[in-house]
Design a protein around this motif. Sequence first.
Motif, short mmCIF file in Angstrom:
data_model
loop_
_atom_site.label_atom_id
_atom_site.label_comp_id
_atom_site.label_asym_id
_atom_site.label_seq_id
_atom_site.Cartn_x
_atom_site.Cartn_y
_atom_site.Cartn_z
N ILE A 230 10.27 0.76 1.98
CA ILE A 230 10.03 1.18 0.60
C ILE A 230 8.98 0.23 0.03
O ILE A 230 9.25 -0.91 -0.29
CB ILE A 230 11.34 1.12 -0.23
N ARG A 231 7.75 0.72 -0.05
CA ARG A 231 6.62 -0.12 -0.40
C ARG A 231 6.51 -0.34 -1.91
O ARG A 231 7.05 0.42 -2.71
CB ARG A 231 5.32 0.50 0.14
N GLY A 232 5.78 -1.37 -2.27
CA GLY A 232 5.56 -1.66 -3.69
C GLY A 232 4.58 -2.80 -3.88
O GLY A 232 4.41 -3.65 -2.99
N ASN A 233 3.93 -2.82 -5.02
CA ASN A 233 2.92 -3.83 -5.30
C ASN A 233 3.51 -5.24 -5.39
O ASN A 233 2.78 -6.23 -5.29
CB ASN A 233 2.19 -3.49 -6.60
N TRP B 104 2.25 -11.23 0.77
CA TRP B 104 1.52 -10.75 1.94
C TRP B 104 0.19 -11.48 2.06
O TRP B 104 -0.17 -11.96 3.14
CB TRP B 104 1.31 -9.25 1.83
N MET B 105 -0.55 -11.56 0.98
CA MET B 105 -1.85 -12.22 1.01
C MET B 105 -1.72 -13.69 1.37
O MET B 105 -2.53 -14.24 2.13
CB MET B 105 -2.55 -12.05 -0.34
N LEU B 106 -0.69 -14.35 0.86
CA LEU B 106 -0.48 -15.75 1.18
C LEU B 106 -0.17 -15.93 2.67
O LEU B 106 -0.67 -16.85 3.32
CB LEU B 106 0.65 -16.33 0.33
N ASP C 146 0.85 -1.20 0.00
CA ASP C 146 0.00 0.00 0.00
C ASP C 146 0.89 1.25 0.00
O ASP C 146 1.49 1.59 1.02
CB ASP C 146 -0.92 -0.01 1.23
N GLU C 147 0.96 1.92 -1.14
CA GLU C 147 1.83 3.09 -1.28
C GLU C 147 1.09 4.40 -1.06
O GLU C 147 1.63 5.47 -1.31
CB GLU C 147 2.47 3.09 -2.67
N SER C 148 -0.15 4.33 -0.59
CA SER C 148 -0.90 5.55 -0.34
C SER C 148 -0.32 6.31 0.84
O SER C 148 0.36 5.73 1.70
CB SER C 148 -2.38 5.22 -0.09
#
Length: 404
Positions: A381-384, A390-392, A199-201
């Motif tokens: 340093i976030r990123g998609n 993460w979901m796993l 989440d880069e928001s």
Amino acid sequence: MKRLFIFSCLLVFAYTLSAQSRMSSVEMSYLYNEDHEFLVQHKVATDGTKVKLFLKFILNSGNVKFSDYRLSYDVRASYIDEKEVNSAVPLDSSSIIDVDFRQYVYAFEFDNSMEDQLVVVDIFNTVRNKHFNLDIPLKIKDWNPASFLVYEAEKDIPYFAKYITKDYPVRIVNPFNQNSTYEVNGVSNNLPVALPPFDESVKDSIPQVPLDTAYGVNNAERFQLYTEGIYKVRSRDYPNQQLTLLVSDEYHPYYGSYSDLVSPLIYVSTNDEYRAMKDSEDGRSSFESFVNNTISSNERVAKDFIKYYYRRIRKSARLFSEDREGWKTDRGMVFQVFGNPLQVFRNESTELWVFPSSTGGRLRFIFDIIAEDGLIKYKLIRGNRYRENWMLAVTQWRSGRIIE
């Protein structure tokens, strides 16, 4: 491109410089493993070119003893600066200022006239012929450690923990200037929890409410902080310096109510589940319903989830607390979901965590190291690219499978 460059530099440092005694080649995951054979904490104060460093060394295993170790330190200009021949200064019994059960506190001073930026402590297990290195920064960009530290009330040593339980007596001490005076002011502890790594928001900052408690204390004067919050310590003698203290309730890092137990579940619950738990008037019922219905209806599995999930919360408090509870920080968030990193590498500006990836290969988290509000902070340093892993991992937790 910046992120790719940082990552490439860390890998080059990590895997190609080991023969040259450079810090960035050293694997430091032991620092985040509370089951390691020893634990080590440090505090450092500086005043101009003067440096005073305190090191707390704790034996954490019944299979080791103090005579197994030799400790020494050297000072370097940077992480890639090679260790000079015969530059190591041994820490022996003359450096010990406090002894407790299976732990020593060392203290040493030096003059940093060359403006070196790094102290490297070498912890050598002579029995295993294995070296462990601890890196202690003396400078991060324009930041230097403050000239004053929080001390124990009853011992002439620093307070090493990353948070203070309210009502616990402490002192503010300047090892270089015994005539200093301090102002201590607090604000509410309402800082948000870390966003997921993908989440880069950018969230709007939350105004912090000043607490109606302010303290004026003299050097080495005993005092107590009676209200939870984030406190800033400043001295008129050092207007550009401050210490930031996290003051918690008397239960921390445990929890005194079921409603408090809900907050850390934000990482493994959906928005609707979390909102329903927070809004519930019966904290115990909502907490137990989530664990028994979402995690597992099997009593043993449900109990294991509570045991391991909240044990990790307590570890995060001790390891990662900054101006908020450890589990709310970026490193605490990653640690909570993925556990101990397999490898950790660090240089002046970044820290790299390496995990085995659920999809194969390696999963790497890079944190920017910054100095802010008198603290060293680590910003992910976030990123998609993190989304799938993460979901796993969250799905595993929600299925009652413990990630250790």
